[in-house]
Scaffold this motif. Structure first.
Motif, short mmCIF file in Angstrom:
data_model
loop_
_atom_site.label_atom_id
_atom_site.label_comp_id
_atom_site.label_asym_id
_atom_site.label_seq_id
_atom_site.Cartn_x
_atom_site.Cartn_y
_atom_site.Cartn_z
N GLU A 130 0.85 -1.21 0.00
CA GLU A 130 0.00 0.00 0.00
C GLU A 130 0.88 1.25 0.00
OE1 GLU A 130 -2.31 -0.10 3.58
OE2 GLU A 130 -0.53 0.03 4.83
N GLY A 131 0.30 2.36 -0.43
CA GLY A 131 1.05 3.62 -0.45
C GLY A 131 1.79 3.83 -1.76
N ASP A 133 2.70 5.01 -5.56
CA ASP A 133 2.43 6.22 -6.34
C ASP A 133 1.63 5.87 -7.60
OD1 ASP A 133 4.15 8.03 -4.74
OD2 ASP A 133 5.73 6.69 -5.45
N LEU A 154 -2.97 2.37 -3.57
CA LEU A 154 -2.42 3.69 -3.91
C LEU A 154 -2.48 4.65 -2.73
CD1 LEU A 154 -4.15 4.11 -7.38
CD2 LEU A 154 -1.67 4.07 -7.01
N ARG A 155 -1.50 5.55 -2.66
CA ARG A 155 -1.61 6.67 -1.71
C ARG A 155 -2.66 7.63 -2.28
NH1 ARG A 155 0.50 11.00 -4.30
NH2 ARG A 155 2.24 10.65 -5.72
N THR A 156 -3.18 8.51 -1.42
CA THR A 156 -4.08 9.55 -1.92
C THR A 156 -3.31 10.39 -2.93
OG1 THR A 156 -5.26 9.56 0.17
CG2 THR A 156 -5.55 11.49 -1.23
N GLY A 158 -2.26 9.15 -5.71
CA GLY A 158 -1.60 8.19 -6.60
C GLY A 158 -2.53 7.81 -7.74
N ARG A 208 -6.51 8.31 -7.10
CA ARG A 208 -7.16 7.99 -5.82
C ARG A 208 -7.44 9.28 -5.07
NH1 ARG A 208 -6.06 3.96 -0.69
NH2 ARG A 208 -7.44 5.14 0.65
#
Ligand SMILES: C[S@@+](CC[C@H](N)C(=O)[O-])C[C@H]1O[C@@H](n2cnc3c(N)ncnc32)[C@H](O)[C@@H]1O
Length: 222
Positions: A130-131, A133, A154-156, A158, A208
């Motif tokens: 998670e996280g 790009d 995805l990160r916010t 991403g 996202r």
């Protein structure tokens, strides 16, 4: 060389062109023998597969953490790694014999990317990756299902980059509402690789935005 690169390949891979050619030879030999790529694809590996995927690099920020979902024979993850050594890439693939082949090829090419056996929607994969790009995918699932698997990785801010064909506009019309419900923004289309691949690659991009809309809780009856 059985499958000489087209002139445009040099622009994409630069001094890693020999390595890209080695990957193409692997696809054409053990890739076909071991069922990772169709025998009829052997004559169009450069245009339809390797370059078509590598040009997606134009949409990927510097040093991005990338999860390639449903990598199969390494597409688009391996061409991206060859074109962009700055990226940190993991190939996620559930089928054991594909994973085995990927591990052999990544080792032979000396690429510093990770191969992970699993399904994108599994908790263990989510926790580990998670996280990101960017999530990439080609020919894996319809847009809404792909968004359900990819947005949690995805990160916010991403982006999911889904390599699609001519059906991209219809997929967006059909699935945009569901993608938004899942926490994505409105999907849009990018074309990349003009002058390198003909036609240019069509990519559906989704950013996202936040968490998925919560399901309404059932009221307790008193
Ligand atoms: C049609 S192949 C495409 C392979 C490659 N992306 C390409 O463009 O050539 C679809 C791949 O997605 C994988 N796949 C299917 N469901 C998946 C999931 N839930 N998570 C990750 N990969 C999945 C399959 O095992 C298969 O290798």
């Amino acid at each position: 060389m059985e499958h000489p690169p087209p002139a445009s390949a040099g622009k994409v891979f630069g001094d890693r062109l020999d390595l890209a050619a080695r990957y193409v030879e692997h696809l054409a030999t053990s890739g076909v023998e071991r069922g990772l790529i169709g025998p009829r694809e052997a004559d169009r590996l450069w245009d339809r597969h390797v370059l078509n995927c590598a040009v997606v690099a134009d949409l990927v920020p510097d040093s991005a953490k990338v999860v390639d979902v449903g990598s199969g024979a390494g597409l688009p993850g391996i061409p991206l790694a060859l074109a962009r050594p700055d990226l940190r890439i993991v190939l996620v693939e559930p089928l054991a014999r594909r994973v085995e082949w990927l591990v052999e090829i990544v080792e032979d090419l000396g690429l510093s990317l990770t191969v992970e056996r699993g399904r994108a929607e599994e908790n263990v994969i989510r926790r580990r990756w998670e996280g990101a790009d960017v999530v990439t995918a080609r020919a894996v699932a319809p847009l809404a299902r792909l968004a359900a698997w990819s947005l949690p990785l995805l990160r916010t801010g991403g982006r999911l980059l889904a390599v699609k064909g001519a059906s991209a506009p219809e997929e967006i019309d059909r699935d945009a509402a569901e993608v938004r419900r899942l926490g994505g923004g409105t999907p849009w289309i990018e074309h990349c690789g003009a002058g390198i691949v003909d036609p240019p690659s069509t990519v559906v991009a989704v950013e996202r935005e936040g968490r998925p809309a919560g399901r309404s809780r059932k009221k307790r009856s008193t």
